[in-house]
Design a protein around this motif. Structure first.
Motif, PDB file in Angstrom:
ATOM      1  N   PHE A 297       0.938  -1.244  -0.069  1.00  0.00           N
ATOM      2  CA  PHE A 297      -0.102   0.042   0.115  1.00  0.00           C
ATOM      3  C   PHE A 297       1.006   1.331  -0.006  1.00  0.00           C
ATOM      4  O   PHE A 297       1.635   1.385   0.863  1.00  0.00           O
ATOM      5  N   VAL A 298       0.580   2.101  -0.938  1.00  0.00           N
ATOM      6  CA  VAL A 298       1.239   3.544  -0.749  1.00  0.00           C
ATOM      7  C   VAL A 298       0.569   4.518  -0.221  1.00  0.00           C
ATOM      8  O   VAL A 298      -0.769   4.859  -0.521  1.00  0.00           O
ATOM      9  N   ASN A 299       1.126   5.082   0.922  1.00  0.00           N
ATOM     10  CA  ASN A 299       0.226   6.022   1.792  1.00  0.00           C
ATOM     11  C   ASN A 299       0.555   7.368   1.312  1.00  0.00           C
ATOM     12  O   ASN A 299       1.262   7.988   1.882  1.00  0.00           O
ATOM     13  N   TYR A 300      -0.148   7.986  -0.096  1.00  0.00           N
ATOM     14  CA  TYR A 300       0.122   9.062  -0.334  1.00  0.00           C
ATOM     15  C   TYR A 300      -0.533  10.169   0.679  1.00  0.00           C
ATOM     16  O   TYR A 300      -0.173  11.016   0.753  1.00  0.00           O
ATOM     17  N   HIS A 301      -1.837   9.701   1.168  1.00  0.00           N
ATOM     18  CA  HIS A 301      -2.738  10.730   1.876  1.00  0.00           C
ATOM     19  C   HIS A 301      -2.804  10.238   3.207  1.00  0.00           C
ATOM     20  O   HIS A 301      -3.047   9.043   3.662  1.00  0.00           O
ATOM     21  N   THR A 302      -2.422  10.920   4.118  1.00  0.00           N
ATOM     22  CA  THR A 302      -2.248  10.518   5.480  1.00  0.00           C
ATOM     23  C   THR A 302      -3.481  10.588   6.477  1.00  0.00           C
ATOM     24  O   THR A 302      -3.447  10.438   7.528  1.00  0.00           O
ATOM     25  N   ASP A 303      -4.606  10.778   5.648  1.00  0.00           N
ATOM     26  CA  ASP A 303      -5.766  10.672   6.554  1.00  0.00           C
ATOM     27  C   ASP A 303      -6.689   9.515   6.183  1.00  0.00           C
ATOM     28  O   ASP A 303      -7.894   9.296   6.021  1.00  0.00           O
ATOM     29  N   GLN A 304      -6.240   8.580   5.113  1.00  0.00           N
ATOM     30  CA  GLN A 304      -6.853   7.551   4.754  1.00  0.00           C
ATOM     31  C   GLN A 304      -6.743   6.102   5.339  1.00  0.00           C
ATOM     32  O   GLN A 304      -7.375   5.021   4.863  1.00  0.00           O
ATOM     33  N   GLY A 348       5.704 -13.768 -26.230  1.00  0.00           N
ATOM     34  CA  GLY A 348       4.408 -13.912 -26.165  1.00  0.00           C
ATOM     35  C   GLY A 348       4.008 -12.675 -25.218  1.00  0.00           C
ATOM     36  O   GLY A 348       4.390 -11.456 -25.469  1.00  0.00           O
ATOM     37  N   ASP A 349       2.887 -12.880 -24.651  1.00  0.00           N
ATOM     38  CA  ASP A 349       2.239 -11.498 -23.662  1.00  0.00           C
ATOM     39  C   ASP A 349       1.791 -11.884 -22.209  1.00  0.00           C
ATOM     40  O   ASP A 349       1.542 -12.938 -21.979  1.00  0.00           O
ATOM     41  N   VAL A 350       1.892 -10.807 -21.429  1.00  0.00           N
ATOM     42  CA  VAL A 350       1.598 -11.236 -20.109  1.00  0.00           C
ATOM     43  C   VAL A 350       0.700 -10.067 -19.696  1.00  0.00           C
ATOM     44  O   VAL A 350       0.769  -8.653 -20.126  1.00  0.00           O
ATOM     45  N   ILE A 351      -0.352 -10.423 -19.068  1.00  0.00           N
ATOM     46  CA  ILE A 351      -1.445  -9.470 -18.364  1.00  0.00           C
ATOM     47  C   ILE A 351      -1.241  -9.905 -16.771  1.00  0.00           C
ATOM     48  O   ILE A 351      -1.790 -10.894 -16.309  1.00  0.00           O
ATOM     49  N   LEU A 352      -0.762  -8.892 -16.112  1.00  0.00           N
ATOM     50  CA  LEU A 352      -0.734  -8.878 -14.552  1.00  0.00           C
ATOM     51  C   LEU A 352      -1.744  -8.215 -13.758  1.00  0.00           C
ATOM     52  O   LEU A 352      -1.693  -7.046 -13.979  1.00  0.00           O
ATOM     53  N   LEU A 353      -2.393  -8.799 -13.450  1.00  0.00           N
ATOM     54  CA  LEU A 353      -3.932  -8.046 -12.398  1.00  0.00           C
ATOM     55  C   LEU A 353      -3.314  -7.990 -10.894  1.00  0.00           C
ATOM     56  O   LEU A 353      -2.970  -8.904 -10.362  1.00  0.00           O
ATOM     57  N   GLU A 354      -3.423  -6.810 -10.477  1.00  0.00           N
ATOM     58  CA  GLU A 354      -3.197  -6.735  -8.812  1.00  0.00           C
ATOM     59  C   GLU A 354      -4.062  -5.531  -8.359  1.00  0.00           C
ATOM     60  O   GLU A 354      -4.575  -4.854  -9.167  1.00  0.00           O
ATOM     61  N   PRO A 355      -4.220  -5.326  -7.252  1.00  0.00           N
ATOM     62  CA  PRO A 355      -4.857  -4.344  -6.595  1.00  0.00           C
ATOM     63  C   PRO A 355      -4.205  -2.949  -6.839  1.00  0.00           C
ATOM     64  O   PRO A 355      -3.212  -2.988  -7.161  1.00  0.00           O
ATOM     65  N   SER A 356      -5.013  -2.079  -6.608  1.00  0.00           N
ATOM     66  CA  SER A 356      -4.535  -0.678  -6.666  1.00  0.00           C
ATOM     67  C   SER A 356      -3.517  -0.443  -5.635  1.00  0.00           C
ATOM     68  O   SER A 356      -3.794  -0.826  -4.545  1.00  0.00           O
ATOM     69  N   GLU A 357      -2.516   0.382  -5.885  1.00  0.00           N
ATOM     70  CA  GLU A 357      -1.570   0.795  -4.893  1.00  0.00           C
ATOM     71  C   GLU A 357      -2.245   1.243  -3.764  1.00  0.00           C
ATOM     72  O   GLU A 357      -1.448   1.633  -2.721  1.00  0.00           O
ATOM     73  N   THR A 358      -3.348   2.068  -4.044  1.00  0.00           N
ATOM     74  CA  THR A 358      -3.994   3.166  -3.020  1.00  0.00           C
ATOM     75  C   THR A 358      -5.321   2.465  -2.765  1.00  0.00           C
ATOM     76  O   THR A 358      -6.019   3.282  -2.082  1.00  0.00           O
ATOM     77  N   ASP A 359      -5.288   1.091  -2.648  1.00  0.00           N
ATOM     78  CA  ASP A 359      -6.664   0.559  -2.236  1.00  0.00           C
ATOM     79  C   ASP A 359      -6.492   0.344  -0.863  1.00  0.00           C
ATOM     80  O   ASP A 359      -6.069  -0.947  -0.135  1.00  0.00           O
ATOM     81  N   VAL A 360      -6.919   1.215  -0.104  1.00  0.00           N
ATOM     82  CA  VAL A 360      -6.949   1.216   1.530  1.00  0.00           C
ATOM     83  C   VAL A 360      -7.721   0.185   2.215  1.00  0.00           C
ATOM     84  O   VAL A 360      -7.600  -0.518   3.045  1.00  0.00           O
ATOM     85  N   LYS A 361      -9.166   0.121   1.478  1.00  0.00           N
ATOM     86  CA  LYS A 361      -9.874  -1.145   1.880  1.00  0.00           C
ATOM     87  C   LYS A 361      -9.333  -2.470   2.058  1.00  0.00           C
ATOM     88  O   LYS A 361      -9.445  -3.104   2.945  1.00  0.00           O
TER      89      LYS A 361
END
Length: 453
Positions: A297-304, A348-361
């Motif tokens: 998680f990237v804590n850009y905002h200190t209130d979230q 070939g091709d790769v599609i990597l799915l991950e949560p958002s880096e700001t997905d606090v929930k």
């Protein structure tokens, strides 16, 4: 959700018969459920294919727990239904299957400590008496020094010979030998998966499953004694059953005792590999769809953050360790992606799915919280639909070159129905399992087209 692409395939030459792989990383309970939701979103998107129709399945840790039934033909919708006990094909995965106490070591270790301590007493007493009789002048001098100047240094000089001799003759083992090697025992996971495979008439054998289904299943683990990575599969190590391989792959160090299978001790595959995309490429996959829920998680905002906390460090040691492990796993995964991008032999091709880096929930969900499965699955679905909406043109371009068509409108319709339900939990679960029990068109509510934001 974030999506990372590696695009090295030739778009001018369609490859409808190329091998397609699904690679699932770890993520414990909530991460596994998050992937189920995302796989349902992917199933909704795919028009002429399903996530149970791929050629190769690679699972690591919690990803192995999902990869095995997927390779056996069990859909993610069926897995979601099983979370609430609504699936006729899969039994409900109970808390005791996951939180099975490590009774064996909890009972044996204290007895071993008492036994070794009792055996130590005679030897230690004899060693101490030998010190008194053989080194009496030195001991008298040290005793006098302590009486005249009772400091830490003089006390240590007096008792150190006794301690050294006692330890030298002691039967007690060093370190934390008498502490159980894990809080829980994941044999419950092995038993559960074995029973589900039997219930669905799926062979619990890598080679037989490959012959019957035509799918290649690979499950990673780590050999505790050699620290080497192990890959189980029909043309790899097939000395264990599929359910035993999943047990080996999911043995989270400290949380579970090492999985002892046929004389070998195994721990979580994530110790060595985050996702093992290279295994899919090694086995001939040209298109790889990978899913990793453990992103830092990237804590850009200190209130979230949770409960008004402004820093991850304010949330306690568990959250700090969680962030540290996410960072290590994600960094290693990105390094593997970068190597694949630079590999001149991969076309070939790769599609990597991950949560958002700001997905606090999702970050606030405890990875080992068994009772947040349904919530995590729904959140995984929403995250995946939002990301696919943003990147649909690029995803569609990649998939179409492999003969896979997409239907973004169907995904939008489903999200719209969920929104109209007012995000009622039962309504959401019913909608996500809709493909298991299709409704007649006349019963379906009218849909207002809306783009996911």
């Amino acid at each position: 959700m974030g999506i990372t692409f590696v695009e090295k395939g030739d778009r001018s030459r369609p490859r409808p018969h190329a091998k397609v792989a699904l690679v699932l990383a770890g993520g414990a309970v909530t991460g596994g459920a998050f992937k189920i939701g995302g796989l349902i979103a992917l199933n909704t998107l795919l028009e002429n294919r399903s996530v149970v129709d791929f050629d190769i399945y690679v699972g690591v840790s919690a990803g192995a727990f999902l990869a095995a039934p997927l390779a056996a033909g069990v859909s993610p919708e069926e897995m979601l239904a099983s979370l609430e006990g609504h699936s006729p094909r899969i039994d409900r995965f109970n808390a005791l299957d996951f939180y099975r106490p490590n009774w064996r070591e909890a009972a044996a270790k204290p007895w071993q400590l008492v036994r070794d301590a009792l055996l130590t007493v005679p030897a230690a007493t004899e060693a101490a008496w030998a010190q008194v009789t053989e080194h009496r002048p030195e001991l008298l001098t040290r005793a006098r020094d302590f009486v005249l100047a009772p400091t830490y240094q003089t006390a240590e000089a007096l008792v150190e010979p006794f301690i050294t001799e006692t330890l030298r003759h002691s039967r007690l083992r060093p370190g934390l030998s008498y502490v159980p090697s894990g809080i829980f025992d994941n044999r419950g996971i092995e038993r559960y998966l074995r029973e589900q495979l039997r219930k669905n008439n799926v062979p619990n054998d890598f080679r037989l499953m490959h012959l019957e289904r035509g799918k290649s299943l690979y499950i990673g683990a780590t050999n505790l004694n050699t620290a080497e990575g192990v890959v189980f599969g029909h043309d790899e190590d097939n000395s264990v059953t599929i359910s035993e391989a999943v047990q080996a792959s999911t043995a989270i160090p400290g949380f579970y005792r090492p999985a002892r299978i046929r004389g070998q001790d195994y721990i979580d595959a994530g110790v060595r590999r985050t996702a093992n995309i290279s295994q899919a490429v090694k086995r001939g996959a040209t298109l790889v769809i990978a899913y990793n829920p453990f992103r830092p998680f990237v804590n850009y905002h200190t209130d979230q953050l949770l409960n008004g906390n402004t820093s991850i460090s304010d949330m306690g040691i568990g959250t700090v360790i969680n962030q540290a492990f996410r960072t290590m796993l994600h960094t290693r995964l990105l390094l593997g992606i970068e190597k694949l991008q630079l590999n001149p032999d991969f076309h070939g091709d790769v599609i990597l799915l991950e949560p958002s880096e700001t997905d606090v929930k999702f970050f606030n969900m405890n990875p080992l919280n068994f009772w947040q499965r349904a919530e995590s699955a729904f959140h995984g679905y929403v995250s995946a639909t939002e990301a696919i909406e943003r990147h649909h043109a690029r995803i569609d371009s990649v998939l179409r070159s492999y003969g896979i068509r997409t239907d973004i409108q169907r995904m939008r319709d489903r999200v719209d129905r969920i929104r109209k339900s007012g995000f009622d939990e039962r309504g959401i679960m019913k909608e996500l399992m809709r493909d298991l029990h299709p409704q007649p068109d006349a019963e379906r509510p009218p849909v207002k087209l809306r783009v996911v934001r």
